[in-house]
Structure formats: C-alpha cells, structure tokens
Design a protein around this motif. Structure first.
Motif, short mmCIF file in Angstrom:
data_model
loop_
_atom_site.label_atom_id
_atom_site.label_comp_id
_atom_site.label_asym_id
_atom_site.label_seq_id
_atom_site.Cartn_x
_atom_site.Cartn_y
_atom_site.Cartn_z
N UNK A 105 0.81 -1.22 0.00
CA UNK A 105 0.00 0.00 0.00
C UNK A 105 0.84 1.27 0.00
N UNK A 106 2.14 1.18 0.33
CA UNK A 106 2.94 2.42 0.41
C UNK A 106 3.55 2.84 -0.94
N UNK A 107 4.27 2.09 -1.70
CA UNK A 107 4.84 0.78 -1.40
C UNK A 107 6.24 0.95 -0.77
N UNK A 108 6.62 -0.07 0.04
CA UNK A 108 7.92 -0.06 0.69
C UNK A 108 8.26 -1.49 1.12
N UNK A 109 9.54 -1.76 1.26
CA UNK A 109 10.00 -3.07 1.72
C UNK A 109 10.72 -2.91 3.05
N UNK A 110 10.38 -3.79 4.01
CA UNK A 110 10.95 -3.71 5.36
C UNK A 110 11.59 -5.04 5.75
N UNK A 111 12.54 -4.96 6.65
CA UNK A 111 13.14 -6.18 7.18
C UNK A 111 13.69 -5.94 8.58
#
Length: 212
Positions: A105-111
């Motif tokens: 939805x943002x888009x973004x990737x997290x870890x």
C-alpha cells in the motif's frame, strides 16, 4: 489449589493438565496485517533457543482487501491476530525471528530481527501444558503459536496464544527499510499487487500510521 484424595491425603489428578493430550512436536509461525494493508512476506527465519538457524522463504500474501462502502472494518488497530503460516519444523522455541516483507500500500519493503523474550516462551509452553479452564473437557492446544503482525511504516506487533486461544501481545518493534527494495532488487521495483478493495480503502481513508 492442590486437590487431595480423601483416602490417602495425596494430590489427585489435575483436571486441567494437558500432559496426556496429543501435541505436535513443532510450533507455528504466522503472519498477518491490518485490514486492507496488504503485502507479501518474502522471507523469514528463526534462531531457536539452541542457536540453530532455520531459513524460510515464499511465505505469501498478508492482509484482507475486500471492501464495501458500508463495511465496518477499519485499517486502524489489529482486527486479525491470527494470520496464516506453517510449522517451523525441527526448531525448538524461538530466540529471534527475522522477517522481510513488502508493504504494497505504500509501497515499501521492510526487514528486521525481533527478539523473543522468555515471558513469551513461557506462554508458549503453558499454552499446551494445560487445558482452558472454561472448557476443561477439551484437549489442550495441539501446538504453540506465534503471530507477527506486519504494518505499514515497518511496525511489527507480536502475539502468542494462551491455553484458551486468546492472543497475548508481548512486543512491538520498529524495523528498517530494505534498501534494495522488493525481492532484493530482482523484481525491477515491482511490488506484490494490491487488490481493488485495498486500493479503494486507501484512496478513501488513507494509511493510518501511528495506529498500530
């Protein structure tokens, strides 16, 4: 309270003991997301209390995107603390859990890595050791479970389940942005697609950062 028999004054059987109930040898790792805040879990991993490493990949989609104008569901808070997942086969209880996911939805990737405190492991053990006092005739839970809730902004909320299948929150952390983007840069920047319902919700109400 220790029950004692009238004849011998010795402790009697514990009616809530789950010791003889069937149990799986493994525990369950699940992932969820706030309503409409869809995404994709690219990879996860576990380090158990014996310092053994268990990599896991291709976990799948998270979040429910079905939307109607009169739908009472909101993306604020956590409506689902269950989620989807699978057994961590061969692992003892978790010491640390890693997750990398796409927030579509943002888009973004997290870890990031999440530390699991001893209090959470105690709840995992007790969830299968005893039956629920409200339903003593039912067997104890088959296996312990951990759920990681993954929200926009890189928020991870964690729950374990008690013997009555109530979700107990035990930690909330902020993880980092993955600088390589989705699929570690191998997808040319393409994210897991949003459903129509998720798009409609975000267009109408936005992303409620700070509510998770």
């Amino acid at each position: 309270i220790i029950r004692r028999t009238a004849a011998h004054g010795m402790p009697g059987p514990d009616p809530l003991s789950g010791e003889k109930d069937p149990h799986s040898p493994w525990w369950d790792l699940r992932f969820t997301a706030p309503s409409y805040m869809e995404g994709w879990v690219e990879a996860s991993a576990v380090v158990d209390i014996n310092n053994r490493f268990f990599p896991r990949r291709g976990v799948g989609g998270i979040g429910d995107g079905e939307f109607h104008e009169d739908n009472a569901y909101t993306a604020r808070g956590w409506s689902d603390t269950g989620g989807d997942g699978s057994f961590v086969t061969g692992a003892d209880l978790p010491q640390r859990i890693f997750v990398r996911w796409q927030s579509s939805v943002e888009p973004q990737t997290y870890q990031g890595w999440v530390e699991i405190p001893e209090e959470a492991r105690h709840l995992m053990r007790s969830s299968i050791a005893r039956r629920c006092a409200k339903y003593p005739e039912r067997p104890a839970s088959l296996h312990p479970s951990v759920t990681l809730g993954l929200a926009p902004g890189g928020i991870v909320q964690m729950w374990v389940w008690d013997e009555c299948l109530h979700s107990i929150p035990f930690a909330r952390v902020q993880v980092e942005i993955e600088p390589l983007g989705p699929d570690l840069g191998k997808s040319n920047g393409h994210y897991y697609p949003q459903t129509k319902g998720s798009k409609l919700y975000v267009e109408k109400f936005g992303i409620p950062y700070g509510s998770w």
